[in-house]
Motif scaffolding. Structure first.
Motif, short mmCIF file in Angstrom:
data_model
loop_
_atom_site.label_atom_id
_atom_site.label_comp_id
_atom_site.label_asym_id
_atom_site.label_seq_id
_atom_site.Cartn_x
_atom_site.Cartn_y
_atom_site.Cartn_z
N GLN A 1 28.70 32.14 29.15
CA GLN A 1 29.89 32.15 29.98
C GLN A 1 29.51 32.57 31.41
O GLN A 1 28.92 33.63 31.61
CB GLN A 1 30.93 33.14 29.42
CG GLN A 1 32.20 33.28 30.23
CD GLN A 1 33.17 32.16 29.99
OE1 GLN A 1 32.87 31.22 29.24
NE2 GLN A 1 34.31 32.22 30.62
N GLN A 3 29.71 34.21 34.79
CA GLN A 3 30.39 35.39 35.32
C GLN A 3 30.08 35.50 36.81
O GLN A 3 28.91 35.44 37.20
CB GLN A 3 29.98 36.65 34.58
CG GLN A 3 30.47 36.70 33.13
CD GLN A 3 30.18 38.02 32.46
OE1 GLN A 3 29.23 38.70 32.81
NE2 GLN A 3 31.01 38.39 31.49
N VAL A 5 30.04 37.74 40.25
CA VAL A 5 29.90 39.14 40.62
C VAL A 5 29.99 39.25 42.13
O VAL A 5 29.18 38.66 42.85
CB VAL A 5 28.57 39.72 40.13
CG1 VAL A 5 28.44 41.18 40.54
CG2 VAL A 5 28.46 39.58 38.61
N ALA A 24 26.22 34.56 40.53
CA ALA A 24 26.48 34.28 39.11
C ALA A 24 25.16 34.41 38.37
O ALA A 24 24.47 33.42 38.13
CB ALA A 24 27.06 32.88 38.94
N TYR A 95 38.28 38.64 45.75
CA TYR A 95 37.73 38.01 44.57
C TYR A 95 37.04 36.70 44.95
O TYR A 95 37.55 35.96 45.80
CB TYR A 95 38.83 37.67 43.57
CG TYR A 95 39.67 38.84 43.11
CD1 TYR A 95 40.78 39.26 43.83
CD2 TYR A 95 39.34 39.51 41.93
CE1 TYR A 95 41.56 40.33 43.40
CE2 TYR A 95 40.11 40.58 41.50
CZ TYR A 95 41.21 40.98 42.23
OH TYR A 95 41.98 42.04 41.79
N TYR A 119 36.72 30.15 36.86
CA TYR A 119 36.08 31.45 36.77
C TYR A 119 36.50 32.34 37.95
O TYR A 119 36.59 31.87 39.09
CB TYR A 119 34.56 31.30 36.77
CG TYR A 119 34.05 30.38 35.70
CD1 TYR A 119 33.67 29.09 35.99
CD2 TYR A 119 33.97 30.81 34.36
CE1 TYR A 119 33.22 28.23 35.01
CE2 TYR A 119 33.51 29.96 33.37
CZ TYR A 119 33.14 28.68 33.69
OH TYR A 119 32.69 27.84 32.72
N TRP A 120 36.70 33.62 37.62
CA TRP A 120 37.03 34.64 38.61
C TRP A 120 36.07 35.81 38.48
O TRP A 120 35.67 36.16 37.36
CB TRP A 120 38.45 35.17 38.41
CG TRP A 120 39.54 34.21 38.75
CD1 TRP A 120 40.14 33.33 37.90
CD2 TRP A 120 40.18 34.05 40.01
NE1 TRP A 120 41.11 32.63 38.57
CE2 TRP A 120 41.15 33.05 39.86
CE3 TRP A 120 40.02 34.66 41.25
CZ2 TRP A 120 41.97 32.64 40.92
CZ3 TRP A 120 40.83 34.25 42.29
CH2 TRP A 120 41.80 33.26 42.13
N GLY A 121 35.74 36.41 39.62
CA GLY A 121 35.03 37.68 39.57
C GLY A 121 36.02 38.82 39.39
O GLY A 121 37.23 38.62 39.34
N ARG A 122 35.47 40.03 39.30
CA ARG A 122 36.32 41.20 39.09
C ARG A 122 36.82 41.80 40.39
O ARG A 122 37.69 42.68 40.38
CB ARG A 122 35.55 42.25 38.29
CG ARG A 122 35.26 41.82 36.86
CD ARG A 122 34.65 42.95 36.06
NE ARG A 122 34.46 42.56 34.66
CZ ARG A 122 33.99 43.38 33.74
NH1 ARG A 122 33.67 44.62 34.04
NH2 ARG A 122 33.85 42.94 32.50
#
Length: 130
Positions: A1, A3, A5, A24, A95, A119-122
């Motif tokens: 997946q 991710q 950052v 990523a 984000y 997809y999204w970052g935090r």
């Protein structure tokens, strides 16, 4: 997946600068349009800037045009948001988000309508205050 950052947020005085980064780890971003979005307390998330997979197109919301610059280095698998002349109203969680290059109609629809974002970052906090 995949991710995403984000990094580079912090506290800065009005008029100052910050550079945000989005990576990523372990996945290539080569085939994705990438956008930066932000959400201030009590407000809806908004699109700030988006960039195409090949960097040939960019999009900015009016409030940041001329102050912020989006760029990417695919060799480093990183997308940047250079923020200059920061204002207190730029305070928000920022984000990064990714949409496959074949799924979006335009960068404007990605940035304004969050189109095709998978997809999204935090997020990373940016605070502009004296």
């Amino acid at each position: 997946q995949l991710q995403l950052v984000e990094s580079g947020g912090g506290l800065v005085q009005p008029g100052g600068s910050l550079r945000l980064s989005c990576t990523a780890p372990g996945y290539t971003l080569d085939y994705y349009a990438i956008g930066w979005f932000r959400q201030a307390p009590g407000k809806e998330r908004e699109g700030v800037s988006c960039i195409s997979d090949t960097s040939d197109q960019t999009d900015y919301t009016d409030s940041v045009r001329g102050r912020f610059t989006i760029s990417r280095d695919n060799a480093k698998n990183t997308v940047y948001l250079q923020m200059n002349s920061l204002k207190p109203e730029d305070t928000a969680v920022y984000y990064c988000a990714a949409a496959h290059r074949l799924a979006i109609r335009t960068l404007r629809t990605m940035c304004a309508m969050f189109e095709a974002i998978d997809y999204w970052g935090r997020g990373t906090q940016v605070t502009v205050s004296s």
